[in-house]
Motif scaffolding. Structure first.
Motif, PDB file in Angstrom:
ATOM      1  N   GLY A  17       0.793  -1.222   0.000  1.00 47.20           N
ATOM      2  CA  GLY A  17       0.000   0.000   0.000  1.00 47.20           C
ATOM      3  C   GLY A  17       0.822   1.267   0.000  1.00 47.20           C
ATOM      4  O   GLY A  17       0.281   2.353   0.243  1.00 47.20           O
ATOM      5  N   GLY A  18       2.129   1.157  -0.273  1.00 46.25           N
ATOM      6  CA  GLY A  18       2.960   2.359  -0.322  1.00 46.25           C
ATOM      7  C   GLY A  18       4.433   2.014  -0.310  1.00 46.25           C
ATOM      8  O   GLY A  18       4.827   0.901   0.083  1.00 46.25           O
ATOM      9  N   ARG A  21       6.041   1.540   3.518  1.00 45.92           N
ATOM     10  CA  ARG A  21       5.688   0.261   4.137  1.00 45.92           C
ATOM     11  C   ARG A  21       6.323  -0.908   3.393  1.00 45.92           C
ATOM     12  O   ARG A  21       6.751  -1.890   3.991  1.00 45.92           O
ATOM     13  N   ARG A  51      -0.930   9.652  -7.222  1.00 42.06           N
ATOM     14  CA  ARG A  51      -0.872  10.258  -5.897  1.00 42.06           C
ATOM     15  C   ARG A  51      -2.272  10.488  -5.341  1.00 42.06           C
ATOM     16  O   ARG A  51      -3.183  10.895  -6.044  1.00 42.06           O
ATOM     17  N   ARG A  54      -0.837  12.025   0.610  1.00 44.19           N
ATOM     18  CA  ARG A  54       0.594  11.749   0.742  1.00 44.19           C
ATOM     19  C   ARG A  54       0.953  10.332   0.299  1.00 44.19           C
ATOM     20  O   ARG A  54       2.129   9.953   0.354  1.00 44.19           O
ATOM     21  N   GLY A  55      -0.047   9.584  -0.103  1.00 43.99           N
ATOM     22  CA  GLY A  55       0.199   8.200  -0.452  1.00 43.99           C
ATOM     23  C   GLY A  55       0.019   7.905  -1.927  1.00 43.99           C
ATOM     24  O   GLY A  55      -0.189   8.813  -2.750  1.00 43.99           O
ATOM     25  N   LEU A  56       0.101   6.624  -2.255  1.00 43.30           N
ATOM     26  CA  LEU A  56      -0.075   6.139  -3.619  1.00 43.30           C
ATOM     27  C   LEU A  56      -1.242   5.183  -3.667  1.00 43.30           C
ATOM     28  O   LEU A  56      -1.455   4.396  -2.735  1.00 43.30           O
TER      29      LEU A  56
END
Length: 303
Positions: A17-18, A21, A51, A54-56
């Protein structure tokens, strides 16, 4: 030529999930993963992530690529396991989840073709709730799940449903109980003690609608999530119980039950649910092929 190392890095990031991580779980530097993903996207000519804050998150194309990646690496794990089994002379494990609403005799009929393969198989069966088994399928603890329904569309589990056949539903009871019922079918069900599958069983709704349409008023004395437990109560004389007509002869011969009649139009369909779009495990292919083979199609549709 597809770069499988970059595909693996994409798979790690998508599952985590990113980037951060994924780096923590894999031990790779975030910069390494980010660079590999960028190179992979450039080589494919598509964006796999976008984007969001702040995540993908995956793009639609990214979700499609992830589906293929799941199959590719699951197949790779199966290959390693099969090679280890062959090298040591051990049977290849075939991990099956059986939803507890599926009659055990039906499960046996569906799984039997996997025992006739040239390569020895070791079936590892787990019984449980449908949702629980799907969760284990999603993380590859199971090769297939046998159920009385396809994979729900609103379920957050990637999987594919393969129909294996169906059966009309019939009613059975002990001779002693039959002697106390009204004559004739379906009139004998009016006022009779009735055992029903639990709310999770797909056939419950159609059965209740059939009973209502026939203007019958049985006494519901038990509801069971586990089909084997319901059968045990029926064999003890607790009530009339519905089961697949396909196994009626066995119920009458082995359990001494009496076939009262069929619920016309009430059909229970059985499915093999896998994480693969194209079946690759030899045992899963065997049960699917047996259910759809032209020579056996008539029988499969009655199961």
């Amino acid at each position: 030529m597809l770069n499988y190392k970059q595909l693996h890095h994409f798979w790690i990031v998508a599952r985590a999930g990113g980037i951060v991580r994924a780096a923590e779980r894999s031990g790779l530097a975030p910069q390494t993963l980010s660079g590999q993903i960028a190179t992979f996207e450039t080589a494919l000519g598509v964006n796999l992530f976008k984007r969001q804050g702040r995540g993908l998150v995956l793009t639609e194309t990214g979700r499609m690529v992830l589906d293929y990646a799941e199959e590719i690496f699951h197949l790779g794990n199966e290959l390693e396991e099969a090679l280890r089994s062959r090298a040591t002379g051990r049977a290849v494990p075939f991990r099956v989840g059986v939803a507890d609403v599926v009659p055990k005799t039906i499960a046996w009929l569906l799984l039997a073709p996997s025992l006739d393969l040239p390569e020895p198989m070791r079936i590892v069966c787990r019984e449980g709730k449908f949702d629980t088994l799907l969760g284990e399928l999603a993380i590859h603890k199971l090769d297939v799940v046998l159920a009385d329904r396809p994979l729900p569309q609103n379920m957050d589990v990637r999987g594919y449903s393969h129909a294996l056949g169906d059966s009309t539903i019939a009613f059975f009871a002990t001779p002693a109980l039959v002697a106390t019922l009204k004559k004739g079918f379906p009139e004998c069900l009016d006022g009779a003690p009735l055992l029903l599958p639990g709310a999770e069983a797909s056939v419950r709704g159609p059965l209740l609608r059939w009973i209502e349409a026939a203007h019958l008023h049985p006494r519901i004395v038990g509801e069971f999530d586990d089909s084997a437990l319901m059968r045990a109560f029926a064999e003890a004389g607790a009530g009339v119980f519905p089961s697949a007509a396909r196994v009626g002869e066995q119920l009458c011969r082995q359990a001494g039950l009496v076939h009262l009649g069929d619920a016309g139009g009430v059909i229970e369909t059985y499915y093999a649910i896998s994480v693969e779009r194209r079946l690759t495990h030899p045992a899963v292919r065997a049960i699917s092929d047996a259910a759809t083979a032209p020579a056996q199609r008539g029988q499969a549709e009655e199961i």
